[in-house]
Enzyme design. Structure first.
Site, PDB file in Angstrom:
ATOM      1  N   SER A 228       0.841  -1.195   0.000  1.00  0.00           N
ATOM      2  CA  SER A 228       0.000   0.000   0.000  1.00  0.00           C
ATOM      3  C   SER A 228       0.881   1.252   0.000  1.00  0.00           C
ATOM      4  CB  SER A 228      -0.955  -0.067   1.191  1.00  0.00           C
ATOM      5  OG  SER A 228      -2.006   0.858   1.067  1.00  0.00           O
TER       6      SER A 228
ATOM      7  N   ASP B 191      -9.679  -5.685  -4.188  1.00  0.00           N
ATOM      8  CA  ASP B 191      -8.739  -4.749  -3.575  1.00  0.00           C
ATOM      9  C   ASP B 191      -9.191  -3.300  -3.726  1.00  0.00           C
ATOM     10  OD1 ASP B 191      -6.335  -3.622  -2.581  1.00  0.00           O
ATOM     11  OD2 ASP B 191      -5.106  -5.095  -3.646  1.00  0.00           O
TER      12      ASP B 191
ATOM     13  N   HIS C 220      -7.356  -6.080   0.093  1.00  0.00           N
ATOM     14  CA  HIS C 220      -6.136  -5.281   0.204  1.00  0.00           C
ATOM     15  C   HIS C 220      -5.016  -5.972   0.979  1.00  0.00           C
ATOM     16  CE1 HIS C 220      -4.209  -1.458  -0.488  1.00  0.00           C
ATOM     17  NE2 HIS C 220      -4.062  -1.179   0.800  1.00  0.00           N
TER      18      HIS C 220
END
Length: 312
Positions: free
Chosen positions: A123, A263, A290
């Site tokens: 991320s 996601d 995610h």
């Protein structure tokens, strides 16, 4: 006999930040024997947020157990066990990408791995890792970008589209509090949790290491609120203008790109990496959102292991 568990060493490294106005330290955890002759090249893992801590990436120690890959985890400044600076809340001149790039370089030098290491960023950590890689550091050998946006404009477009998949009353709550500037309300946070349960982690209840990360943001929201904003889709901080698209072609190491079918980082968000990075492989996990390293742990570790130990 069963293999003995890998060694775990924890420590701190001084990180000189003149603008902080006080001494700063980066806390780290090493899994495995970093400088053993039998150890493979170490993997440095960069956590997301910005504002989370390292705990939810400790699961990557599966790679240490399976392949002898030493794992380096750390809490970025302002997060977890590293130095906190709540007095810098809202200071966008202090909380910059360069601050975290400098911290990474400082840690690599301190641990004496700057000449030979792999990097995984998840991320926000992937955003940071991609920028680091675009500067072509000679010691970086392989790069993993997991659920990382290449451009925050694309990210916001994606999050707005995902919001429309929520039930209407949840959308209305989100819209109301963002319009009224009351995103710190319990009602808004509850609505955000509905979004997260679909697009951030589909495991319920939330795995404890992830809950720990959210707990750190709750205890000290300085970094997340300043750089990002009140939620994954309401971006008010300077990251809203972040992009690596113009520099992604400079990433010159073999790169593994990962995301999940459900996601937050949908295909449109990560596709520029695939288009621009010369040596890249892209894998999408069919049952994940995610945090695919939790949601499809076994397959994730198999793919990561194969990529990291496959010498060019």
């Amino acid at each position: 006999m069963p293999a003995s568990p890998p060694n775990i060493v924890e420590g701190e490294v001084d990180f000189e930040v003149p603008a902080a106005g006080k001494p700063c330290k980066t806390w780290y955890r090493i899994v495995g024997d970093l400088h053993s002759p039998t150890s493979r090249r170490p993997l440095v893992a960069l956590h997301g947020g910005p504002g989370f801590n390292h705990a939810y990436l400790f699961i990557l120690s599966d790679l240490t157990k399976a392949h002898g890959i030493s794992l380096i985890l750390y809490d970025q400044i302002g997060n977890g066990n590293s130095t906190h600076l709540p007095e810098k809340n809202g200071d966008v001149t202090f909380w910059t990408e360069q601050l975290f790039l400098d911290e990474l370089d400082n840690l690599l030098r301190h641990l004496k791995v700057e000449d030979n290491y792999d990097l995984l960023g998840h991320s926000w950590g992937g955003m940071l890792a991609s920028r680091h890689a675009s500067k072509q550091p000679p010691g970086l050998k392989r790069l993993v970008l997991a659920s990382a946006p290449a451009d925050m404009g694309l990210w916001v477009e994606c999050q707005n589209a995902l919001r429309t998949e929520l039930q209407q009353d949840v959308q209305d709550v989100l819209d109301k509090h963002e319009r009224e500037g009351s995103t710190d309300s319990a009602e808004y946070k509850a609505a955000v949790e509905v979004f997260y349960s679909r697009f951030l982690c589909r495991i319920h209840p939330l795995p404890e290491p992830l809950a720990e990360g959210f707990g750190w943001i709750e205890k000290d929201p300085t970094v997340y609120l300043t750089m990002n904003g009140p939620s994954e889709f309401h971006i008010t901080g300077p990251l809203k203008n972040w992009s690596i698209v113009g520099d992604a072609h400079k990433i010159n190491v073999p790169t593994l790109l990962l995301n999940g079918r459900y996601d937050e980082a949908r295909d449109s968000v990560v596709a520029p990496f695939f288009r621009e990075i010369p040596r890249v492989k892209w894998v999408t996990f069919a049952e994940s959102s995610h945090v695919l390293h939790f949601e499809e742990r076994e397959r994730c570790m198999e793919i990561l292991g194969s990529f990291l130990i496959d010498e060019p």
